[in-house]
Write a protein that holds these residues in place. Sequence first.
Motif, PDB file in Angstrom:
ATOM      1  N   ARG A 110       0.689  -1.072   0.076  1.00 53.43           N
ATOM      2  CA  ARG A 110       0.470  -0.054  -0.074  1.00 53.43           C
ATOM      3  C   ARG A 110       1.068   1.215   0.070  1.00 53.43           C
ATOM      4  O   ARG A 110       1.875   1.171   0.986  1.00 53.43           O
ATOM      5  N   ASP A 127      -9.726  11.194  -1.224  1.00 50.78           N
ATOM      6  CA  ASP A 127     -10.657   9.767  -0.629  1.00 50.78           C
ATOM      7  C   ASP A 127      -9.360   9.329  -0.276  1.00 50.78           C
ATOM      8  O   ASP A 127      -7.691   9.162  -0.627  1.00 50.78           O
ATOM      9  N   LEU A 128      -9.207   8.557   1.319  1.00 45.65           N
ATOM     10  CA  LEU A 128      -8.014   8.005   1.381  1.00 45.65           C
ATOM     11  C   LEU A 128      -7.962   5.741   1.528  1.00 45.65           C
ATOM     12  O   LEU A 128      -6.460   5.625   1.983  1.00 45.65           O
ATOM     13  N   ALA A 129      -8.855   5.775   0.936  1.00 48.13           N
ATOM     14  CA  ALA A 129      -8.390   4.059   0.626  1.00 48.13           C
ATOM     15  C   ALA A 129      -7.680   4.149  -0.116  1.00 48.13           C
ATOM     16  O   ALA A 129      -7.384   2.797  -0.037  1.00 48.13           O
ATOM     17  N   PRO A 130      -6.417   4.910  -1.101  1.00 48.79           N
ATOM     18  CA  PRO A 130      -5.765   3.996  -1.762  1.00 48.79           C
ATOM     19  C   PRO A 130      -4.506   4.063  -0.903  1.00 48.79           C
ATOM     20  O   PRO A 130      -3.143   3.353  -1.440  1.00 48.79           O
ATOM     21  N   TYR A 131      -4.217   4.498   0.217  1.00 51.85           N
ATOM     22  CA  TYR A 131      -3.385   4.616   0.868  1.00 51.85           C
ATOM     23  C   TYR A 131      -3.287   3.883   2.633  1.00 51.85           C
ATOM     24  O   TYR A 131      -3.954   3.592   2.751  1.00 51.85           O
ATOM     25  N   HIS A 150     -11.185  13.374   7.541  1.00 54.05           N
ATOM     26  CA  HIS A 150     -10.610  12.146   6.966  1.00 54.05           C
ATOM     27  C   HIS A 150     -10.007  11.648   8.813  1.00 54.05           C
ATOM     28  O   HIS A 150     -10.000  10.944   8.490  1.00 54.05           O
ATOM     29  N   ALA A 202     -11.215   7.744   8.784  1.00 52.50           N
ATOM     30  CA  ALA A 202     -10.368   7.324   8.623  1.00 52.50           C
ATOM     31  C   ALA A 202      -9.011   7.577   8.339  1.00 52.50           C
ATOM     32  O   ALA A 202      -7.981   6.229   9.056  1.00 52.50           O
ATOM     33  N   ARG A 260      -7.994   4.852  11.934  1.00 54.62           N
ATOM     34  CA  ARG A 260      -8.238   3.500  11.300  1.00 54.62           C
ATOM     35  C   ARG A 260      -6.278   3.058  10.716  1.00 54.62           C
ATOM     36  O   ARG A 260      -6.161   1.841  10.532  1.00 54.62           O
ATOM     37  N   LEU A 261      -6.132   4.493  10.296  1.00 51.97           N
ATOM     38  CA  LEU A 261      -4.541   3.833   9.669  1.00 51.97           C
ATOM     39  C   LEU A 261      -3.234   4.287  10.579  1.00 51.97           C
ATOM     40  O   LEU A 261      -3.932   4.527  11.465  1.00 51.97           O
TER      41      LEU A 261
END
Length: 170
Positions: free
Chosen positions: A3, A44-48, A73, A76, A79-80
């Motif tokens: 990722r 959007d943070l989905a790609p990271y 954000h 998100a 959770r990261l």
Amino acid sequence: MPRTVLVTYGSTYGSTAELARTIGDVLREEGLLVEVRSAGLIRDLAPYGAVVLGGALYAGRWQRDARRFARRHRVALARLPLWLFSSGPLDASAAQRNLPPPPSVRRLVRRLGARGHMTFGGRLDERAEGRLARMIVKSGTGGDFRDVDAVSAWAEDVARELLPLTAPPG
């Protein structure tokens, strides 16, 4: 596939953006996939798989884009894997000791569960726009107080923690 690590920042005069690029370069040299982008451009943070977020400090508060990014954000980010950095003291204090984050950033560290925070010296020079910035520079308290070696060392520490987290499963 590993990722990508997002290194994002809020910067008004470009100094914090330069620190973010330095951090991104170090993370890449350590073998991570990295994208460095302004916080105002991220939707959007989905790609990271992890985030390093930095903000320029003005009167103890992060620059607007960094604050908005953290607020927009927050779910998100919690959770990261997340690290925060601040850029701002216009003196050598950040190079002399580990400065605690100002209260507003300390709250972010706690609320978002950041794994770490570091404060780096800032830069304010004759290229800065705005009445207050020009007054600071004219008063002789401006200058470049960034310590690229300290930024690189911190980024290497972040990379050591990130490498096992961003490796592909199996």
